[in-house]
Scaffold this motif. Structure first.
Motif, PDB file in Angstrom:
ATOM      1  N   GLU A  13       0.828  -1.203   0.000  1.00 17.33           N
ATOM      2  CA  GLU A  13       0.000   0.000   0.000  1.00 17.33           C
ATOM      3  C   GLU A  13       0.865   1.257   0.000  1.00 17.33           C
ATOM      4  O   GLU A  13       0.583   2.218  -0.730  1.00 17.33           O
ATOM      5  CB  GLU A  13      -0.929  -0.006   1.214  1.00 17.33           C
ATOM      6  CG  GLU A  13      -2.009  -1.080   1.174  1.00 17.33           C
ATOM      7  CD  GLU A  13      -2.866  -1.080   2.420  1.00 17.33           C
ATOM      8  OE1 GLU A  13      -2.671  -0.186   3.279  1.00 17.33           O
ATOM      9  OE2 GLU A  13      -3.728  -1.966   2.543  1.00 17.33           O
ATOM     10  N   THR A  16       2.596   1.670  -3.413  1.00 21.39           N
ATOM     11  CA  THR A  16       1.632   2.146  -4.408  1.00 21.39           C
ATOM     12  C   THR A  16       1.349   3.622  -4.214  1.00 21.39           C
ATOM     13  O   THR A  16       1.256   4.382  -5.191  1.00 21.39           O
ATOM     14  CB  THR A  16       0.335   1.324  -4.311  1.00 21.39           C
ATOM     15  OG1 THR A  16       0.632  -0.061  -4.545  1.00 21.39           O
ATOM     16  CG2 THR A  16      -0.683   1.795  -5.337  1.00 21.39           C
ATOM     17  N   ALA A  53      -1.240  -5.527 -12.251  1.00 22.00           N
ATOM     18  CA  ALA A  53      -2.129  -5.672 -11.099  1.00 22.00           C
ATOM     19  C   ALA A  53      -3.316  -6.559 -11.457  1.00 22.00           C
ATOM     20  O   ALA A  53      -3.705  -7.446 -10.686  1.00 22.00           O
ATOM     21  CB  ALA A  53      -2.602  -4.306 -10.621  1.00 22.00           C
ATOM     22  N   ALA A 101      -4.983  -1.034  -8.827  1.00 21.69           N
ATOM     23  CA  ALA A 101      -4.422  -1.278  -7.493  1.00 21.69           C
ATOM     24  C   ALA A 101      -5.527  -1.621  -6.507  1.00 21.69           C
ATOM     25  O   ALA A 101      -5.348  -2.498  -5.644  1.00 21.69           O
ATOM     26  CB  ALA A 101      -3.638  -0.053  -7.027  1.00 21.69           C
ATOM     27  N   VAL A 141       6.133  -2.722  -8.478  1.00 18.43           N
ATOM     28  CA  VAL A 141       5.886  -1.306  -8.199  1.00 18.43           C
ATOM     29  C   VAL A 141       7.197  -0.574  -7.909  1.00 18.43           C
ATOM     30  O   VAL A 141       7.456   0.503  -8.482  1.00 18.43           O
ATOM     31  CB  VAL A 141       4.898  -1.158  -7.027  1.00 18.43           C
ATOM     32  CG1 VAL A 141       4.796   0.300  -6.585  1.00 18.43           C
ATOM     33  CG2 VAL A 141       3.516  -1.677  -7.431  1.00 18.43           C
TER      34      VAL A 141
END
Length: 225
Positions: A13, A16, A53, A101, A141
């Protein structure tokens, strides 16, 4: 270091969020400029990250349902989707990345504990437990964030990422690695010792650095390409 997908989920998280912050600072002209990936613009990198993703959503669906669900319909379809999305304006790229995402995050939340050991296959054909997908997405990522060549580099990686990357079996094991104070980070028997900060070692081994800032006899990585 742990490979537990639920432990790594917060790290994904945060990675991202950093990526999206960089993208918000670009404009349409910047997206058309070359990235660090040969033959790809920044738009190609972002298009790939969104479709990656979704590919991992497919693999988690496979793990959860037991129904073989390939990451991509075919290598040709993967390439075509990346190309089709590359030239979009910034607003479309950003919305696509955010939505993709979110879909992967929802797929993680929907995967029960008993499904994580299920074996799925990466596009390369390599079979892995579904539990490795969160780490794999973090790598996508973080590495491609650097590939954007938009102000985010290996020095910006959180400290745990390069250390975990150095111990990833997929990372070239061509040298024993040590940090500047002499602490051995990874022992590879019968290889020279290369010394430097973990982020520079990881950048070199992942093709995101040329070895500048490292000391020792750097072996060739050609066989790992």
């Amino acid at each position: 270091m742990t490979a537990d997908p639920l432990v790594l989920d917060p790290e994904l998280e945060r990675a991202t969020a950093r990526l999206l912050a960089t993208v918000r600072g670009l404009d349409d002209a910047a997206l058309a400029a070359p990235s660090r990936c040969p033959g790809w613009t920044r738009g190609h990198v972002l298009s790939h990250l969104a479709r990656n993703a979704d590919a991992y959503v497919n693999l988690l669906t496979w793990a959860r349902t037991g129904v073989r669900t390939p990451a991509y319909a075919s290598p040709q379809a993967r390439d075509a989707d990346i190309e089709a999305g590359a030239a979009r304006p910034l607003a479309e790229h950003l919305a696509d990345l955010e939505a993709a995402a979110a879909r992967f995050a929802a797929a993680i939340d929907a995967t029960p504990a008993e499904a994580w050991p299920a074996i799925v296959a990466f596009p390369s054909g390599k079979e892995v437990p579904a539990a490795q997908l969160v780490w794999a997405r973090i790598c996508e990522v973080e590495l491609h964030h650097v590939d954007l060549d938009a102000g985010y580099g290996p020095a910006d990686w959180p400290p745990a990422f390069p250390l975990r990357l150095l111990h990833d079996p997929a990372t070239p094991r061509v040298a024993t690695l040590a940090d500047p104070d002499g602490t051995v980070l990874l022992t590879v028997p019968s290889t020279p010792t290369v010394t430097g900060p973990a982020h520079l070692l990881a950048a070199w081994l992942s093709g995101r650095g040329d070895g500048t800032g490292l000391t020792g006899d750097l072996p060739s990585l050609e066989a790992w390409k």
